[in-house]
Scaffold this active site. Structure first.
Site, PDB file in Angstrom:
ATOM      1  N   GLU A 106       0.834  -1.198   0.000  1.00 28.91           N
ATOM      2  CA  GLU A 106       0.000   0.000   0.000  1.00 28.91           C
ATOM      3  C   GLU A 106       0.872   1.253   0.000  1.00 28.91           C
ATOM      4  O   GLU A 106       1.862   1.310   0.722  1.00 28.91           O
ATOM      5  CB  GLU A 106      -0.872  -0.039   1.277  1.00 28.91           C
ATOM      6  CG  GLU A 106      -1.969   0.971   1.323  1.00 28.91           C
ATOM      7  CD  GLU A 106      -2.864   0.793   2.560  1.00 28.91           C
ATOM      8  OE1 GLU A 106      -3.146  -0.352   2.963  1.00 28.91           O
ATOM      9  OE2 GLU A 106      -3.264   1.814   3.122  1.00 28.91           O
ATOM     10  N   ASP A 108       0.250   5.348   0.479  1.00 34.50           N
ATOM     11  CA  ASP A 108      -0.854   6.201   0.940  1.00 34.50           C
ATOM     12  C   ASP A 108      -0.583   7.692   0.922  1.00 34.50           C
ATOM     13  O   ASP A 108       0.455   8.135   1.410  1.00 34.50           O
ATOM     14  CB  ASP A 108      -1.149   5.919   2.430  1.00 34.50           C
ATOM     15  CG  ASP A 108      -1.690   4.548   2.687  1.00 34.50           C
ATOM     16  OD1 ASP A 108      -2.584   4.123   1.952  1.00 34.50           O
ATOM     17  OD2 ASP A 108      -1.206   3.894   3.631  1.00 34.50           O
ATOM     18  N   GLU A 110      -2.901  10.364   2.952  1.00 31.64           N
ATOM     19  CA  GLU A 110      -4.078  10.492   3.811  1.00 31.64           C
ATOM     20  C   GLU A 110      -4.102  11.913   4.369  1.00 31.64           C
ATOM     21  O   GLU A 110      -3.131  12.349   4.984  1.00 31.64           O
ATOM     22  CB  GLU A 110      -4.020   9.492   4.964  1.00 31.64           C
ATOM     23  CG  GLU A 110      -4.178   8.060   4.496  1.00 31.64           C
ATOM     24  CD  GLU A 110      -3.926   7.035   5.579  1.00 31.64           C
ATOM     25  OE1 GLU A 110      -4.710   6.080   5.676  1.00 31.64           O
ATOM     26  OE2 GLU A 110      -2.941   7.176   6.329  1.00 31.64           O
ATOM     27  N   THR A 124       1.750  10.386   4.770  1.00 27.67           N
ATOM     28  CA  THR A 124       2.065   9.348   3.783  1.00 27.67           C
ATOM     29  C   THR A 124       2.492   8.104   4.536  1.00 27.67           C
ATOM     30  O   THR A 124       3.000   8.183   5.652  1.00 27.67           O
ATOM     31  CB  THR A 124       3.192   9.776   2.824  1.00 27.67           C
ATOM     32  OG1 THR A 124       4.378  10.019   3.572  1.00 27.67           O
ATOM     33  CG2 THR A 124       2.816  11.014   2.035  1.00 27.67           C
ATOM     34  N   ASN A 125       2.270   6.957   3.906  1.00 29.57           N
ATOM     35  CA  ASN A 125       2.707   5.707   4.517  1.00 29.57           C
ATOM     36  C   ASN A 125       3.032   4.709   3.406  1.00 29.57           C
ATOM     37  O   ASN A 125       2.536   4.845   2.276  1.00 29.57           O
ATOM     38  CB  ASN A 125       1.617   5.154   5.442  1.00 29.57           C
ATOM     39  CG  ASN A 125       2.147   4.146   6.454  1.00 29.57           C
ATOM     40  OD1 ASN A 125       3.341   3.832   6.484  1.00 29.57           O
ATOM     41  ND2 ASN A 125       1.250   3.628   7.288  1.00 29.57           N
ATOM     42  N   GLY A 133       3.562   1.119   9.247  1.00 33.00           N
ATOM     43  CA  GLY A 133       4.235   1.827  10.346  1.00 33.00           C
ATOM     44  C   GLY A 133       5.289   2.804   9.876  1.00 33.00           C
ATOM     45  O   GLY A 133       6.145   3.221  10.640  1.00 33.00           O
ATOM     46  N   ARG A 134       5.239   3.187   8.601  1.00 37.35           N
ATOM     47  CA  ARG A 134       6.240   4.119   8.065  1.00 37.35           C
ATOM     48  C   ARG A 134       5.626   5.498   7.815  1.00 37.35           C
ATOM     49  O   ARG A 134       5.838   6.105   6.782  1.00 37.35           O
ATOM     50  CB  ARG A 134       6.816   3.568   6.761  1.00 37.35           C
ATOM     51  CG  ARG A 134       7.497   2.209   6.891  1.00 37.35           C
ATOM     52  CD  ARG A 134       8.167   1.833   5.588  1.00 37.35           C
ATOM     53  NE  ARG A 134       8.906   0.591   5.668  1.00 37.35           N
ATOM     54  CZ  ARG A 134       8.451  -0.593   5.256  1.00 37.35           C
ATOM     55  NH1 ARG A 134       7.235  -0.694   4.730  1.00 37.35           N
ATOM     56  NH2 ARG A 134       9.198  -1.680   5.363  1.00 37.35           N
ATOM     57  N   TRP A 197      -8.757   7.828  15.246  1.00 38.22           N
ATOM     58  CA  TRP A 197      -7.296   7.978  15.222  1.00 38.22           C
ATOM     59  C   TRP A 197      -6.768   9.236  14.535  1.00 38.22           C
ATOM     60  O   TRP A 197      -5.673   9.715  14.843  1.00 38.22           O
ATOM     61  CB  TRP A 197      -6.655   6.772  14.518  1.00 38.22           C
ATOM     62  CG  TRP A 197      -6.968   6.719  13.033  1.00 38.22           C
ATOM     63  CD1 TRP A 197      -8.096   6.219  12.466  1.00 38.22           C
ATOM     64  CD2 TRP A 197      -6.157   7.217  11.959  1.00 38.22           C
ATOM     65  NE1 TRP A 197      -8.041   6.369  11.096  1.00 38.22           N
ATOM     66  CE2 TRP A 197      -6.860   6.968  10.767  1.00 38.22           C
ATOM     67  CE3 TRP A 197      -4.899   7.844  11.890  1.00 38.22           C
ATOM     68  CZ2 TRP A 197      -6.356   7.333   9.512  1.00 38.22           C
ATOM     69  CZ3 TRP A 197      -4.394   8.195  10.639  1.00 38.22           C
ATOM     70  CH2 TRP A 197      -5.132   7.931   9.468  1.00 38.22           C
ATOM     71  N   GLY A 201      -4.543  12.271  17.515  1.00 36.91           N
ATOM     72  CA  GLY A 201      -4.514  10.919  18.074  1.00 36.91           C
ATOM     73  C   GLY A 201      -5.888  10.363  18.417  1.00 36.91           C
ATOM     74  O   GLY A 201      -6.007   9.474  19.259  1.00 36.91           O
TER      75      GLY A 201
END
Ligand SMILES: *[C@@H]1O[C@H](CO)[C@@H](O)[C@H](O)[C@H]1NC(C)=O
Ligand SMILES: *[C@@H]1O[C@H](CO)[C@@H](O)[C@H](O)[C@H]1NC(C)=O
Length: 281
Positions: A106, A108, A110, A124-125, A133-134, A197, A201
């Protein structure tokens, strides 16, 4: 039909064909050519003969669309105008995605909404082989709710570049021993409730009294190598994004990238929360 009118007829057909080709090359695909609505059908509005799409989120549903094809490499772009005013808890996302038979890759974009007067964050991920988790997050240098801007991902066999307009904000290089997406992915776009989330947070929830919320999208061309999900054959240099000049950033891009990281980056998994199973990358 005599010979003369037959010739003129053919000439007109040929001219028209050329115009159509030029039209396509100029890039004006309608939504329906490349995408299907996949979520919240009655929350999706097609405007301007399918040249613009509005996604809506209210307390009943969000909405989204997905490319008809899977792609093994390409330059994927979307012109986006984000929900205005109170977007706290909202997530507008544009990403490449495969999640099937235990394979999950994936890439991303977002957009994490915020209360009025507070900046929207762009996250971004990168997921490879099910490992994410990046996250990296940025403030933008403009108000993304005011106008359309381009957000794009160039993905070839050497690197993945994320762009805001023509500014690179992230580069993920293919590195020995680190996962890299090498299965075909679909393009996905959606507007959804990320109250648990997305903003501060999860402390800031969507306030549906201020809805419904609207995000707008334009430019439904896809510069991608259509591919079966496995065994992608998309490395050919006939695709411009595979050319050597796209294997690294050029010096102008490198400078812009450094500037954005220094000035606008607000969170980096490398610095803030490097999980033990990940290398900074
Ligand atoms: C956002 O707020 C402005 C100013 O109050 C208003 O004019 C506009 O209609 C609002 N936009 C939306 C999408 O609600
Ligand atoms: C991927 O697919 C599995 C099985 O369908 C599902 O349980 C999981 O939530 C999906 N993961 C993501 C990130 O969508």
């Amino acid at each position: 039909m005599n010979f003369r009118s037959w010739t003129i007829h053919n000439l007109i057909v040929a001219l028209f064909g050329t115009l159509l080709l030029l039209g396509n090359a100029k890039g004006d695909a309608s939504f329906d050519e490349n995408y299907d609505v996949t979520w919240g059908n009655d929350h999706v509005l097609s405007l301007n003969q399918g040249r613009e799409i509005r996604l809506l989120l209210d307390k009943y549903s969000g909405s989204g669309f997905t490319s008809k094809s899977f792609f093994g490499s390409g330059f994927f772009k979307m012109k986006i105008k984000l929900p205005a005013n109170d977007s706290g808890g909202l997530v507008t996302s544009f990403y490449l995605y495969l999640n099937e038979s235990g394979v999950h890759d994936e890439l991303d974009f977002e957009f994490l909404g915020n209360r009025p007067g507070k900046p929207i964050e762009l996250q971004t991920n990168v997921f490879t082989n099910g490992v994410g988790g990046r996250e990296q997050r940025y403030h933008l240098w403009f108000d993304p709710t005011m106008d359309f801007h381009y957000y794009s991902i160039l993905w070839n066999h050497y690197q993945i570049m994320f762009f805001v307009d023509d500014i690179p904000i992230r580069v993920f290089k293919k590195t020995l021993g680190v996962g890299y997406p090498d299965n075909a992915m679909q393009v996905v776009v959606s507007l959804w409730d990320g109250s648990d989330w997305a903003t501060d947070g999860g402390r800031v929830k969507v306030d549906f009294n201020n809805g419904p919320f609207e995000a707008y999208f334009q430019d439904f061309n896809i510069n991608g190598c259509v591919s079966p999900k496995r065994n992608i054959q998309c490395l050919s240099q006939d695709y411009w994004w595979n050319l050597k000049r796209y294997w690294i950033l050029n010096s102008k891009q490198q400078r812009a990238y450094e500037h954005v990281k220094k000035t606008y980056m607000i969170y980096d998994y490398c610095k803030n929360a490097l999980p033990t199973n990940l290398e900074c990358h």
